[in-house]
Design an enzyme around this catalytic site. Structure first.
Site, short mmCIF file in Angstrom:
data_model
loop_
_atom_site.label_atom_id
_atom_site.label_comp_id
_atom_site.label_asym_id
_atom_site.label_seq_id
_atom_site.Cartn_x
_atom_site.Cartn_y
_atom_site.Cartn_z
N ASN A 1 0.80 -1.23 0.00
CA ASN A 1 0.00 0.00 0.00
C ASN A 1 0.83 1.28 0.00
O ASN A 1 0.27 2.36 -0.16
CB ASN A 1 -1.01 0.01 1.17
CG ASN A 1 -2.00 -1.12 1.06
OD1 ASN A 1 -2.61 -1.29 0.01
ND2 ASN A 1 -2.12 -1.93 2.09
N ARG B 1 -3.93 9.32 -0.30
CA ARG B 1 -4.93 9.14 0.75
C ARG B 1 -4.30 9.30 2.12
O ARG B 1 -3.09 9.15 2.25
CB ARG B 1 -5.52 7.72 0.70
CG ARG B 1 -6.56 7.53 -0.36
CD ARG B 1 -6.56 6.08 -0.77
NE ARG B 1 -6.85 6.02 -2.21
CZ ARG B 1 -7.91 5.43 -2.71
NH1 ARG B 1 -8.77 4.84 -1.93
NH2 ARG B 1 -8.10 5.41 -4.00
N GLU C 1 14.63 -0.71 10.35
CA GLU C 1 13.18 -0.62 10.22
C GLU C 1 12.78 0.85 10.10
O GLU C 1 13.25 1.69 10.88
CB GLU C 1 12.54 -1.24 11.47
CG GLU C 1 11.03 -1.17 11.48
CD GLU C 1 10.42 -1.79 12.75
OE1 GLU C 1 11.19 -2.19 13.67
OE2 GLU C 1 9.19 -1.87 12.81
N ARG D 1 -0.26 4.03 17.72
CA ARG D 1 -1.50 3.78 16.98
C ARG D 1 -2.22 2.55 17.55
O ARG D 1 -2.04 2.24 18.72
CB ARG D 1 -1.16 3.64 15.48
CG ARG D 1 -0.53 4.92 14.92
CD ARG D 1 -0.18 4.80 13.46
NE ARG D 1 -1.36 4.57 12.65
CZ ARG D 1 -1.33 4.21 11.36
NH1 ARG D 1 -0.17 4.08 10.75
NH2 ARG D 1 -2.45 4.01 10.70
O1 CA2 Z 1 3.92 4.27 9.18
C1 CA2 Z 1 4.32 3.46 8.33
O2 CA2 Z 1 5.24 3.70 7.55
C2 CA2 Z 1 3.60 2.10 8.22
O3 CA2 Z 1 4.57 1.13 7.86
C3 CA2 Z 1 2.58 2.25 7.11
C4 CA2 Z 1 1.73 1.01 6.95
C5 CA2 Z 1 1.12 0.58 8.27
O4 CA2 Z 1 0.42 -0.63 8.10
C6 CA2 Z 1 2.18 0.40 9.33
O5 CA2 Z 1 1.54 0.06 10.55
C7 CA2 Z 1 2.96 1.68 9.52
C8 CA2 Z 1 0.59 1.27 5.97
C9 CA2 Z 1 1.01 1.82 4.66
C10 CA2 Z 1 -0.23 2.24 3.93
O6 CA2 Z 1 0.10 3.36 3.17
C11 CA2 Z 1 -0.94 4.10 2.71
C12 CA2 Z 1 -0.61 5.31 2.16
C13 CA2 Z 1 -1.59 6.12 1.67
C14 CA2 Z 1 -2.92 5.71 1.69
C15 CA2 Z 1 -3.23 4.49 2.25
C16 CA2 Z 1 -2.24 3.67 2.73
#
Ligand code: CA2
Length: 143
Positions: A11, A18, A99, A108
């Site tokens: 994602n 978004r 990381e 969160r």
């Molecule tokens: O904060 C981060 O970089 C995360 O790795 C982002 C992940 C999340 O599951 C981790 O807990 C923390 C999610 C990435 C999703 O990215 C998006 C970006 C824009 C719109 C929707 C999702």
């Protein structure tokens, strides 16, 4: 010149489109350009990639070892919190992994508090938005 892999998971291709209140408005390409400039100053090369597939991340970690990468910056997205396969790969490759997160998962939802990636990583940078990648790159170049 030594190469640092910058691997991005599921994602993260949607960055900048978004949820800017959580992840900011920069796209992954914006971050790649910023890191390229920083890498030139640091005298390293970066190889930045994104995939939505867990096994591809495992393959790329193996590739980091095969090509003798200096380090890996890994934002494994949600696989951070679920993937023992990534932990096993990190432990297997003998290449230091840092990381990286845009947000701070520990601030969160509860389900983001566990990090399998963190169990194998040598360091972590989180909660700084795109600057998390810059700080992590500086740390990796200094390893
Ligand atoms: O904060 C981060 O970089 C995360 O790795 C982002 C992940 C999340 O599951 C981790 O807990 C923390 C999610 C990435 C999703 O990215 C998006 C970006 C824009 C719109 C929707 C999702």
């Amino acid at each position: 010149m030594q190469t640092i892999f910058v691997l991005n998971g599921p994602n993260l291709n949607l960055l900048g489109t978004r949820e800017p209140e959580i992840y900011g408005s920069d796209t992954l390409n914006d971050i790649a350009r910023m890191l390229d400039d920083q890498a030139k100053e640091l005298g390293v090369a970066i190889d930045m990639r994104q995939t939505n597939h867990e096994g591809v991340l495992v393959d790329w970690l193996h590739e980091a070892r095969e090509v003798g990468a200096k380090a890996v910056l890994l934002n494994a997205g949600a696989y951070t919190h679920t993937s023992i396969a990534l932990l096993d790969a990190i432990k297997a490759i003998g290449v230091p992994v840092i990381e990286v997160h845009l947000s701070d998962p520990s601030q969160r939802e509860e389900f983001r508090h566990i990090s399998y990636v963190g169990m194998g990583a040598v360091d972590e940078v989180k909660g700084l938005g795109p600057r998390s990648y810059s700080v992590a790159l500086a740390k990796a170049a200094a390893l």
